[in-house]
Design a protein around this motif. Structure first.
Motif, short mmCIF file in Angstrom:
data_model
loop_
_atom_site.label_atom_id
_atom_site.label_comp_id
_atom_site.label_asym_id
_atom_site.label_seq_id
_atom_site.Cartn_x
_atom_site.Cartn_y
_atom_site.Cartn_z
N CYS A 209 21.87 -6.98 -16.70
CA CYS A 209 21.83 -6.15 -17.90
C CYS A 209 20.40 -5.69 -18.19
CB CYS A 209 22.39 -6.93 -19.09
SG CYS A 209 22.49 -5.99 -20.61
N LEU A 210 19.44 -6.58 -18.04
CA LEU A 210 18.04 -6.22 -18.22
C LEU A 210 17.62 -5.12 -17.25
CD1 LEU A 210 16.13 -9.59 -18.78
CD2 LEU A 210 15.99 -7.55 -20.20
N ILE A 211 18.02 -5.26 -16.00
CA ILE A 211 17.67 -4.27 -14.98
C ILE A 211 18.30 -2.92 -15.31
CG2 ILE A 211 17.93 -3.66 -12.53
CD1 ILE A 211 17.89 -6.70 -11.95
N LEU A 212 19.57 -2.93 -15.70
CA LEU A 212 20.27 -1.69 -16.03
C LEU A 212 19.61 -0.99 -17.21
CD1 LEU A 212 23.95 -2.90 -15.59
CD2 LEU A 212 22.84 -1.13 -14.24
N GLY A 213 19.26 -1.76 -18.25
CA GLY A 213 18.61 -1.16 -19.41
C GLY A 213 17.26 -0.56 -19.07
N PHE A 214 16.51 -1.24 -18.24
CA PHE A 214 15.16 -0.79 -17.89
C PHE A 214 15.18 0.46 -17.02
CE2 PHE A 214 10.90 -1.57 -15.80
CZ PHE A 214 10.17 -1.43 -16.97
N LEU A 215 16.29 0.70 -16.33
CA LEU A 215 16.36 1.82 -15.39
C LEU A 215 17.10 3.03 -15.94
CD1 LEU A 215 17.02 -0.08 -12.04
CD2 LEU A 215 14.88 0.95 -12.83
N ILE A 216 17.49 3.02 -17.21
CA ILE A 216 18.21 4.17 -17.78
C ILE A 216 17.36 5.43 -17.62
CG2 ILE A 216 18.99 5.22 -19.95
CD1 ILE A 216 19.95 2.49 -20.81
N GLY A 217 17.94 6.46 -17.02
CA GLY A 217 17.22 7.70 -16.78
C GLY A 217 16.06 7.57 -15.82
N GLY A 218 15.95 6.44 -15.14
CA GLY A 218 14.80 6.20 -14.28
C GLY A 218 13.55 5.86 -15.05
N SER A 219 13.70 5.59 -16.37
CA SER A 219 12.53 5.43 -17.23
C SER A 219 11.68 4.22 -16.86
CB SER A 219 12.97 5.33 -18.70
OG SER A 219 13.82 4.22 -18.89
N GLY A 220 12.32 3.10 -16.52
CA GLY A 220 11.56 1.91 -16.17
C GLY A 220 10.73 2.11 -14.93
N ALA B 179 2.22 -3.00 -22.87
CA ALA B 179 1.96 -3.43 -24.25
C ALA B 179 3.26 -3.69 -24.99
CB ALA B 179 1.13 -2.37 -24.97
N HIS B 180 4.24 -2.78 -24.83
CA HIS B 180 5.56 -2.98 -25.47
C HIS B 180 6.22 -4.26 -24.97
CE1 HIS B 180 6.20 0.47 -27.98
NE2 HIS B 180 5.97 1.34 -27.02
N LEU B 181 6.24 -4.46 -23.67
CA LEU B 181 6.90 -5.64 -23.10
C LEU B 181 6.25 -6.92 -23.62
CD1 LEU B 181 7.44 -4.49 -19.40
CD2 LEU B 181 9.21 -4.82 -21.14
N LEU B 182 4.91 -6.91 -23.70
CA LEU B 182 4.21 -8.10 -24.19
C LEU B 182 4.51 -8.32 -25.67
CD1 LEU B 182 2.26 -10.40 -23.67
CD2 LEU B 182 0.37 -8.84 -24.20
N LEU B 183 4.50 -7.27 -26.48
CA LEU B 183 4.77 -7.41 -27.91
C LEU B 183 6.21 -7.83 -28.18
CD1 LEU B 183 2.72 -4.46 -29.42
CD2 LEU B 183 2.45 -6.88 -29.96
N VAL B 184 7.15 -7.31 -27.40
CA VAL B 184 8.55 -7.73 -27.54
C VAL B 184 8.67 -9.22 -27.22
CG1 VAL B 184 10.84 -7.53 -26.50
CG2 VAL B 184 9.60 -5.47 -27.18
N PHE C 200 10.49 4.62 -24.17
CA PHE C 200 11.95 4.63 -24.12
C PHE C 200 12.49 3.48 -23.26
CE2 PHE C 200 15.79 5.73 -21.81
CZ PHE C 200 16.66 6.02 -22.84
N SER C 201 11.82 3.18 -22.14
CA SER C 201 12.34 2.13 -21.24
C SER C 201 12.44 0.79 -21.95
CB SER C 201 11.45 2.02 -20.00
OG SER C 201 10.12 1.66 -20.36
N VAL C 202 11.45 0.45 -22.79
CA VAL C 202 11.48 -0.83 -23.50
C VAL C 202 12.45 -0.75 -24.68
CG1 VAL C 202 10.09 -2.63 -24.57
CG2 VAL C 202 9.10 -1.21 -22.78
N PHE C 203 12.53 0.42 -25.32
CA PHE C 203 13.54 0.65 -26.36
C PHE C 203 14.94 0.39 -25.80
CE2 PHE C 203 16.59 4.03 -27.60
CZ PHE C 203 16.81 3.70 -28.93
N ALA C 204 15.22 0.90 -24.61
CA ALA C 204 16.53 0.71 -23.98
C ALA C 204 16.77 -0.76 -23.64
CB ALA C 204 16.64 1.57 -22.72
#
Length: 393
Positions: A119-130, A143-148, A308-312
């Motif tokens: 699920c993490l992989i799928l979310g990170f790859l939405i639209g190829g954004s990750g 920075a987003h990943l660390l703050l999350v 967007f990738s971290v938002f997803a």
């Protein structure tokens, strides 16, 4: 009770290959049809070029201009002219990776791991954004990943050891990009609120931005000009409603509309929480935490693919934690990334160009609507599996 657990385990055993296959297929499609230019880490090289220009004397905002101009405030130049930037950047990448790995391991008790990881992989790859985020080497995604990650550990294990790194990270990243200050809002909604920390963060970041024009007027003027050129003249205004209207010269209207839409999302979420018995404003589950973090990221009107990738990822984590990936939610989580990757495939196979603004813009609001529907259904009372409430506290 034992029979129910056995049935749940059997169902998990049947579904995990589909989750894993979906994640693997999604990754291969993105790998095949993204980043065909052969260039990597171009934003990282922009940071290096800006710092090099600054250390050699020329104005970094003109010296480092080009297809990817240097658009970071004087504070960035002052800090990383003293601190070795490659070392600091490598530490940020490793810390963000370690943080997300720690969060994933910690969440194993709340949802089956063979669903959580895909699920993490799928979310990170939405639209190829990750993939695009990592490819650019933009500091924001790390920075987003660390703050999350720090936000999760602050929520689950409140102490000085989790609060101090979280607050320091907000100040550091907000000094580079102001929208990271949105993470400070978390302090107002934790089970143990920290109003004084919240005010301290606001004053600290405000002080940084008030001091820079006074101490470094030429650099500040160059920074303002670079930002204006990037957003207004080059139309690089992001993926939200603000970005869409900016392309038609209506950026102010788009900004107001984005602000009003965010207020509407917050109001709807608050009403649904109230209807389902959640009268307190505080975050009271891990799934709500990730939903809240996604909203904080979306507050940025100039949402880019690396934001967007971290938002997803946050919304995907939120949805699977609240549903365990069962029912329509599981189907949506598996299928949605493929719909957003389709434009990449069309461009790679048939040379049919679909502007990224189109599918990222649609994906943002479709994903948000799905998350709201998952958390707070309109007709049925939101319930959890036995024991899950106790686990999430």
């Amino acid at each position: 009770m034992d029979l129910k657990l056995d049935i749940a385990g059997a169902n998990d055993d049947k579904t995990w290959p589909l989750w894993s296959l979906s994640a693997a297929a999604c990754f291969l499609l993105v790998l095949a049809f993204s980043g065909t230019s052969g260039s990597f880490f171009w934003d990282y090289h922009v940071y290096e070029k800006g710092l090099s220009c600054y250390l050699q004397g020329p104005n970094p905002y003109t010296c480092a201009s080009g297809d990817f101009p240097f658009v970071y405030p004087p504070a960035f130049l002052k800090v990383f002219s003293v601190v070795d930037f490659p070392t600091a950047f490598a530490f940020l990448v490793l810390a963000s990776a370690a943080g997300i790995a720690g969060v994933t391991l910690s969440l194993k008790s709340l949802t089956p791991y063979h669903r959580l990881a895909p699920c993490l992989i799928l979310g990170f790859l939405i639209g190829g954004s990750g993939f695009a985020s990592i490819q650019t080497g933009n500091i924001s995604v790390f920075a987003h990943l660390l703050l999350v990650s720090l936000s999760y550990f602050l929520y689950t294990k409140r102490s000085a050891y989790t609060l101090a790194p979280h607050a320091i990270a907000i100040i550091l990243f907000s000094a580079i990009k102001p929208y990271f200050l949105a993470y400070a809002l978390l302090y107002l909604f934790l089970p143990r609120r920290s109003f004084f920390v919240f005010v301290g963060l606001l004053l600290s970041v405000a002080g940084i931005y008030l001091v820079q024009p006074a101490l470094y007027p030429q650099l500040w003027a160059g920074f303002q000009g670079a930002i204006y050129n990037q957003i207004v003249q080059h139309g690089d205004a992001g993926l939200t409603i603000f970005g869409v209207f900016s392309r038609f010269g209506m950026g102010k209207f788009g900004f107001i509309l984005h602000f009003l839409m965010m207020l509407l999302v917050i109001l709807i979420s608050a009403v649904f929480r109230y209807r389902h018995g959640q009268r307190s404003l505080q975050i009271n589950s891990t799934s709500e935490l990730f939903y809240f973090l996604a909203i904080l990221i979306l507050l940025n009107p100039r949402l880019m693919s690396y934001d967007f990738s971290v938002f997803a990822v946050c919304l995907y984590l939120s949805m699977i934690l609240s549903s365990r990936g069962d029912g329509w939610v599981g189907l949506f989580l598996k299928i949605f990334p493929f719909l957003t990757i389709l434009p990449l495939c069309l461009e790679g196979l048939s040379d049919i160009r679909v502007h990224s603004l189109t599918y990222y813009f649609l994906a943002t609001y479709v994903l948000l609507f799905a998350a709201v529907a998952c958390h707070w259904p309109l007709r049925t009372t939101w319930t959890k599996a036995p024991g899950s409430v106790a686990q999430e506290k």
